[in-house]
Design a protein around this motif. Structure first.
Motif, PDB file in Angstrom:
ATOM      1  N   ILE A   3       0.801  -1.226  -0.040  1.00 17.37           N
ATOM      2  CA  ILE A   3       0.088   0.046   0.171  1.00 17.37           C
ATOM      3  C   ILE A   3       0.929   1.187   0.133  1.00 17.37           C
ATOM      4  CG2 ILE A   3      -1.837  -1.026   1.097  1.00 17.37           C
ATOM      5  CD1 ILE A   3      -1.124  -0.080   3.703  1.00 17.37           C
ATOM      6  N   ASN A   4       0.454   2.312  -0.686  1.00 17.44           N
ATOM      7  CA  ASN A   4       1.257   3.495  -0.444  1.00 17.44           C
ATOM      8  C   ASN A   4       0.900   4.200   0.750  1.00 17.44           C
ATOM      9  OD1 ASN A   4      -1.280   5.289  -1.012  1.00 17.44           O
ATOM     10  ND2 ASN A   4      -1.339   4.859  -3.199  1.00 17.44           N
ATOM     11  N   ILE A   5       1.562   5.367   0.764  1.00 16.35           N
ATOM     12  CA  ILE A   5       1.728   6.213   2.101  1.00 16.35           C
ATOM     13  C   ILE A   5       0.213   6.712   2.148  1.00 16.35           C
ATOM     14  CG2 ILE A   5       2.375   8.534   3.107  1.00 16.35           C
ATOM     15  CD1 ILE A   5       4.951   7.821   1.858  1.00 16.35           C
ATOM     16  N   GLU A   6      -0.595   7.256   1.130  1.00 15.37           N
ATOM     17  CA  GLU A   6      -1.883   7.838   1.336  1.00 15.37           C
ATOM     18  C   GLU A   6      -2.884   6.745   1.725  1.00 15.37           C
ATOM     19  OE1 GLU A   6      -4.362  10.848   1.673  1.00 15.37           O
ATOM     20  OE2 GLU A   6      -2.178  11.013   0.999  1.00 15.37           O
ATOM     21  N   ASP A   7      -2.709   5.386   1.183  1.00 14.64           N
ATOM     22  CA  ASP A   7      -3.659   4.430   1.570  1.00 14.64           C
ATOM     23  C   ASP A   7      -3.316   4.046   3.208  1.00 14.64           C
ATOM     24  OD1 ASP A   7      -4.733   4.280  -1.039  1.00 14.64           O
ATOM     25  OD2 ASP A   7      -3.475   2.474  -1.580  1.00 14.64           O
ATOM     26  N   ARG A   8      -2.225   4.282   3.470  1.00 13.79           N
ATOM     27  CA  ARG A   8      -1.921   3.702   4.827  1.00 13.79           C
ATOM     28  C   ARG A   8      -2.366   4.807   5.793  1.00 13.79           C
ATOM     29  NH1 ARG A   8       4.277   2.656   4.934  1.00 13.79           N
ATOM     30  NH2 ARG A   8       3.584   0.768   3.666  1.00 13.79           N
ATOM     31  N   LYS A   9      -2.262   6.155   5.448  1.00 17.88           N
ATOM     32  CA  LYS A   9      -2.656   7.095   6.280  1.00 17.88           C
ATOM     33  C   LYS A   9      -4.330   7.024   6.372  1.00 17.88           C
ATOM     34  CE  LYS A   9       0.497  10.943   5.023  1.00 17.88           C
ATOM     35  NZ  LYS A   9       0.650  12.013   4.630  1.00 17.88           N
ATOM     36  N   ASP A  24     -13.066  -1.802  19.300  1.00 18.01           N
ATOM     37  CA  ASP A  24     -11.575  -2.019  19.288  1.00 18.01           C
ATOM     38  C   ASP A  24     -11.029  -3.536  18.637  1.00 18.01           C
ATOM     39  OD1 ASP A  24     -11.794  -0.198  21.143  1.00 18.01           O
ATOM     40  OD2 ASP A  24     -11.523  -1.413  22.920  1.00 18.01           O
ATOM     41  N   ASP A  25     -11.844  -4.223  18.592  1.00 15.89           N
ATOM     42  CA  ASP A  25     -11.538  -5.606  17.782  1.00 15.89           C
ATOM     43  C   ASP A  25     -11.238  -5.442  16.367  1.00 15.89           C
ATOM     44  OD1 ASP A  25     -11.768  -6.947  20.327  1.00 15.89           O
ATOM     45  OD2 ASP A  25     -13.902  -7.664  19.847  1.00 15.89           O
ATOM     46  N   ILE A  26     -12.440  -4.737  15.656  1.00 13.05           N
ATOM     47  CA  ILE A  26     -12.088  -4.377  14.383  1.00 13.05           C
ATOM     48  C   ILE A  26     -10.907  -3.178  14.076  1.00 13.05           C
ATOM     49  CG2 ILE A  26     -13.362  -3.249  12.242  1.00 13.05           C
ATOM     50  CD1 ILE A  26     -15.850  -3.810  13.356  1.00 13.05           C
ATOM     51  N   ASN A  32      -3.436  -4.647  12.539  1.00  9.86           N
ATOM     52  CA  ASN A  32      -2.547  -5.939  12.310  1.00  9.86           C
ATOM     53  C   ASN A  32      -2.414  -6.114  10.848  1.00  9.86           C
ATOM     54  OD1 ASN A  32      -1.395  -8.177  13.349  1.00  9.86           O
ATOM     55  ND2 ASN A  32      -2.953  -9.636  12.650  1.00  9.86           N
ATOM     56  N   GLU A  33      -3.505  -5.931   9.943  1.00  9.66           N
ATOM     57  CA  GLU A  33      -3.319  -6.174   8.805  1.00  9.66           C
ATOM     58  C   GLU A  33      -2.319  -4.885   8.082  1.00  9.66           C
ATOM     59  OE1 GLU A  33      -7.286  -5.713   6.391  1.00  9.66           O
ATOM     60  OE2 GLU A  33      -7.899  -7.339   7.557  1.00  9.66           O
ATOM     61  N   ILE A  34      -2.388  -3.842   8.566  1.00  4.55           N
ATOM     62  CA  ILE A  34      -1.370  -2.833   8.036  1.00  4.55           C
ATOM     63  C   ILE A  34       0.150  -3.019   8.473  1.00  4.55           C
ATOM     64  CG2 ILE A  34      -0.796  -0.539   8.451  1.00  4.55           C
ATOM     65  CD1 ILE A  34      -3.623   0.293   8.917  1.00  4.55           C
ATOM     66  N   SER A  39       5.478  -5.320   7.222  1.00  6.28           N
ATOM     67  CA  SER A  39       6.502  -6.314   7.415  1.00  6.28           C
ATOM     68  C   SER A  39       6.970  -7.133   6.351  1.00  6.28           C
ATOM     69  CB  SER A  39       5.822  -7.452   8.530  1.00  6.28           C
ATOM     70  OG  SER A  39       5.660  -6.797   9.761  1.00  6.28           O
ATOM     71  N   LYS A  40       5.826  -7.249   5.322  1.00  6.47           N
ATOM     72  CA  LYS A  40       6.169  -7.914   3.920  1.00  6.47           C
ATOM     73  C   LYS A  40       7.079  -6.918   3.145  1.00  6.47           C
ATOM     74  CE  LYS A  40       2.035 -10.927   4.117  1.00  6.47           C
ATOM     75  NZ  LYS A  40       0.752 -11.249   3.538  1.00  6.47           N
ATOM     76  N   GLU A  41       6.787  -5.720   3.289  1.00  2.34           N
ATOM     77  CA  GLU A  41       7.374  -4.874   2.159  1.00  2.34           C
ATOM     78  C   GLU A  41       8.889  -4.680   2.961  1.00  2.34           C
ATOM     79  OE1 GLU A  41       5.539  -1.095   2.120  1.00  2.34           O
ATOM     80  OE2 GLU A  41       3.712  -1.819   1.491  1.00  2.34           O
ATOM     81  N   GLN A  42       9.009  -4.798   4.356  1.00  5.07           N
ATOM     82  CA  GLN A  42      10.567  -4.748   4.859  1.00  5.07           C
ATOM     83  C   GLN A  42      11.354  -5.976   4.478  1.00  5.07           C
ATOM     84  OE1 GLN A  42       9.902  -4.111   8.828  1.00  5.07           O
ATOM     85  NE2 GLN A  42       9.981  -1.875   9.088  1.00  5.07           N
ATOM     86  N   LEU A  43      10.851  -6.909   4.161  1.00  7.55           N
ATOM     87  CA  LEU A  43      11.662  -8.137   3.774  1.00  7.55           C
ATOM     88  C   LEU A  43      12.178  -7.910   2.509  1.00  7.55           C
ATOM     89  CD1 LEU A  43       9.132 -11.051   5.010  1.00  7.55           C
ATOM     90  CD2 LEU A  43      11.297 -10.215   6.046  1.00  7.55           C
ATOM     91  N   ARG A  44      11.695  -7.329   1.595  1.00 10.20           N
ATOM     92  CA  ARG A  44      11.975  -6.866   0.083  1.00 10.20           C
ATOM     93  C   ARG A  44      13.323  -6.233   0.171  1.00 10.20           C
ATOM     94  NH1 ARG A  44       7.680  -4.381  -3.436  1.00 10.20           N
ATOM     95  NH2 ARG A  44       8.676  -2.737  -2.483  1.00 10.20           N
ATOM     96  N   PHE A  45      13.644  -5.430   1.195  1.00  9.64           N
ATOM     97  CA  PHE A  45      14.802  -4.622   1.215  1.00  9.64           C
ATOM     98  C   PHE A  45      16.015  -5.172   1.906  1.00  9.64           C
ATOM     99  CE2 PHE A  45      11.217  -1.716   1.108  1.00  9.64           C
ATOM    100  CZ  PHE A  45      11.482  -0.931   0.027  1.00  9.64           C
ATOM    101  N   VAL A  46      17.011  -4.961   1.580  1.00 13.58           N
ATOM    102  CA  VAL A  46      18.314  -5.375   2.071  1.00 13.58           C
ATOM    103  C   VAL A  46      18.781  -4.648   3.269  1.00 13.58           C
ATOM    104  CG1 VAL A  46      20.884  -5.941   1.802  1.00 13.58           C
ATOM    105  CG2 VAL A  46      19.261  -6.342   0.025  1.00 13.58           C
TER     106      VAL A  46
END
Length: 83
Positions: A3-9, A24-26, A32-34, A39-46
């Motif tokens: 997701i891009n920054i705007e979507d994340r915001k 709270d649950d939702i 958690n999804e964010i 975390s998945k994006e960070q794995l792509r970077f060295v």
């Protein structure tokens, strides 16, 4: 692609809105999804330390190549003088 920054915001604003509405649950699920996507994006970077090690190896390799060329050049010059 993540997701891009705007979507994340926008998604974070939604999390805060859900918290204000006592959902709270939702909100936790959304947050958690964010975090999973981040975390998945960070794995792509060295890692920087890994990158630094790779650069050091490359520099040392070039130094060794330069040394070999210098040795070859000296041999050729010595052969030229001998002839």
């Amino acid at each position: 692609m993540g997701i891009n920054i705007e979507d994340r915001k926008n998604r974070l604003k939604r999390v805060f809105l859900l918290l204000k509405e006592n959902k709270d649950d939702i909100a936790v699920e959304e947050l958690n999804e964010i975090l999973e996507e981040i975390s998945k994006e960070q794995l792509r970077f060295v890692d920087r330390s890994e990158l630094k090690e790779i650069l050091i190896e490359i520099r040392e390799g070039f130094k060794r190549i330069d040394e070999r060329f210098e040795m070859m050049e000296k041999r050729f010059q010595a052969n030229d003088k001998a002839i």
